[in-house]
Design a protein around this motif. Structure first.
Motif, PDB file in Angstrom:
ATOM      1  N   UNK A  52       0.797  -1.287   0.033  1.00  0.00           N
ATOM      2  CA  UNK A  52       0.033  -0.148   0.059  1.00  0.00           C
ATOM      3  C   UNK A  52       0.912   1.437   0.082  1.00  0.00           C
ATOM      4  N   UNK A  53       0.166   2.247  -0.096  1.00  0.00           N
ATOM      5  CA  UNK A  53       0.967   3.625  -0.161  1.00  0.00           C
ATOM      6  C   UNK A  53      -0.088   4.869  -0.456  1.00  0.00           C
ATOM      7  N   UNK A  54       0.530   6.155  -0.510  1.00  0.00           N
ATOM      8  CA  UNK A  54      -0.168   7.320  -1.059  1.00  0.00           C
ATOM      9  C   UNK A  54      -0.056   7.488  -2.677  1.00  0.00           C
ATOM     10  N   UNK A  55      -1.125   7.420  -3.289  1.00  0.00           N
ATOM     11  CA  UNK A  55      -1.111   7.864  -4.717  1.00  0.00           C
ATOM     12  C   UNK A  55      -1.960   8.819  -5.056  1.00  0.00           C
ATOM     13  N   UNK A  56      -1.746   9.576  -6.502  1.00  0.00           N
ATOM     14  CA  UNK A  56      -2.649  10.317  -6.871  1.00  0.00           C
ATOM     15  C   UNK A  56      -3.630   9.626  -7.440  1.00  0.00           C
ATOM     16  N   UNK A  57      -4.986  10.288  -7.784  1.00  0.00           N
ATOM     17  CA  UNK A  57      -5.928   9.876  -8.501  1.00  0.00           C
ATOM     18  C   UNK A  57      -5.654   9.119  -9.955  1.00  0.00           C
ATOM     19  N   UNK A  58      -5.894   8.131 -10.100  1.00  0.00           N
ATOM     20  CA  UNK A  58      -5.447   7.830 -11.721  1.00  0.00           C
ATOM     21  C   UNK A  58      -4.023   6.885 -11.556  1.00  0.00           C
TER      22      UNK A  58
ATOM     23  N   UNK B 173      -6.049   2.904 -12.106  1.00  0.00           N
ATOM     24  CA  UNK B 173      -6.973   4.031 -12.401  1.00  0.00           C
ATOM     25  C   UNK B 173      -7.712   4.199 -10.949  1.00  0.00           C
ATOM     26  N   UNK B 174      -7.008   4.441  -9.811  1.00  0.00           N
ATOM     27  CA  UNK B 174      -7.456   4.446  -8.318  1.00  0.00           C
ATOM     28  C   UNK B 174      -8.281   5.909  -8.427  1.00  0.00           C
ATOM     29  N   UNK B 175      -9.273   5.702  -7.329  1.00  0.00           N
ATOM     30  CA  UNK B 175      -9.942   6.970  -7.272  1.00  0.00           C
ATOM     31  C   UNK B 175      -9.974   7.111  -5.535  1.00  0.00           C
ATOM     32  N   UNK B 176     -10.327   8.460  -5.252  1.00  0.00           N
ATOM     33  CA  UNK B 176     -10.378   8.541  -3.765  1.00  0.00           C
ATOM     34  C   UNK B 176     -11.193   7.490  -2.866  1.00  0.00           C
TER      35      UNK B 176
ATOM     36  N   UNK C 168      -3.048  -5.582   7.643  1.00  0.00           N
ATOM     37  CA  UNK C 168      -3.760  -4.911   6.448  1.00  0.00           C
ATOM     38  C   UNK C 168      -2.618  -3.936   5.916  1.00  0.00           C
ATOM     39  N   UNK C 169      -2.980  -3.356   4.832  1.00  0.00           N
ATOM     40  CA  UNK C 169      -1.762  -2.345   4.362  1.00  0.00           C
ATOM     41  C   UNK C 169      -2.705  -1.233   3.747  1.00  0.00           C
ATOM     42  N   UNK C 170      -2.478   0.077   4.252  1.00  0.00           N
ATOM     43  CA  UNK C 170      -3.067   1.381   4.150  1.00  0.00           C
ATOM     44  C   UNK C 170      -2.919   2.000   2.446  1.00  0.00           C
ATOM     45  N   UNK C 171      -4.003   2.068   1.949  1.00  0.00           N
ATOM     46  CA  UNK C 171      -4.071   2.733   0.722  1.00  0.00           C
ATOM     47  C   UNK C 171      -4.829   4.025   0.682  1.00  0.00           C
ATOM     48  N   UNK C 172      -3.954   5.125   0.382  1.00  0.00           N
ATOM     49  CA  UNK C 172      -4.574   6.486   0.425  1.00  0.00           C
ATOM     50  C   UNK C 172      -4.470   7.007  -1.079  1.00  0.00           C
ATOM     51  N   UNK C 173      -5.730   7.402  -1.781  1.00  0.00           N
ATOM     52  CA  UNK C 173      -5.821   8.020  -3.022  1.00  0.00           C
ATOM     53  C   UNK C 173      -6.035   9.390  -2.856  1.00  0.00           C
ATOM     54  N   UNK C 174      -5.165  10.275  -3.284  1.00  0.00           N
ATOM     55  CA  UNK C 174      -5.478  11.809  -3.343  1.00  0.00           C
ATOM     56  C   UNK C 174      -6.165  12.312  -4.276  1.00  0.00           C
TER      57      UNK C 174
END
Length: 120
Positions: free
Chosen positions: A9-15, A86-89, A113-119
């Protein structure tokens, strides 16, 4: 119960995209239907199935994941994967792997678990 360890997991931008991995603790993993679950942000939220795969590799997805997510398994390692594109918030949450049965009985203990954050 046997243990599972999620990662990727991690922090990614939308898309953007992420590839999650789940390491299982025993070889009998090969006999179980498996799934990825998402726990959405907020208090007292339940884990919800987002993708599932049978012992023979037949896959299915919830409406939110159809066309964007791909679940796969490697029974020899054993590991479970989730390719997310194509990740979404609204995909934001803690992702867990575990077995999936019609009765809800689990074959493994829940991992961290693993955290997924989509900005946006």
């Amino acid at each position: 119960q046997a243990q599972l360890v999620e990662s990727g997991g991690g922090l990614v931008q939308a898309g953007g995209s992420l590839r999650l991995s789940c390491a299982a603790s025993r070889l009998t993993f090969a006999f179980y239907a498996m799934a990825w679950y998402r726990q959405a942000p907020g208090e007292q939220r339940e884990r919800e199935v987002v993708a599932k795969i049978s012992p023979l590799g037949v896959t299915n997805y919830t409406d939110s994941g159809t066309g964007r997510f791909t679940i796969a398994r490697d029974n020899a390692k054993p590991k479970l994967y989730l390719e997310m594109n194509s990740l979404k918030p609204e995909d934001t949450g803690i992702y867990y792997c575990n077995s999936l049965t019609g009765t809800g009985v689990l074959r493994f203990s829940w991992g961290q678990g693993t955290q997924v954050t989509v900005s946006p």
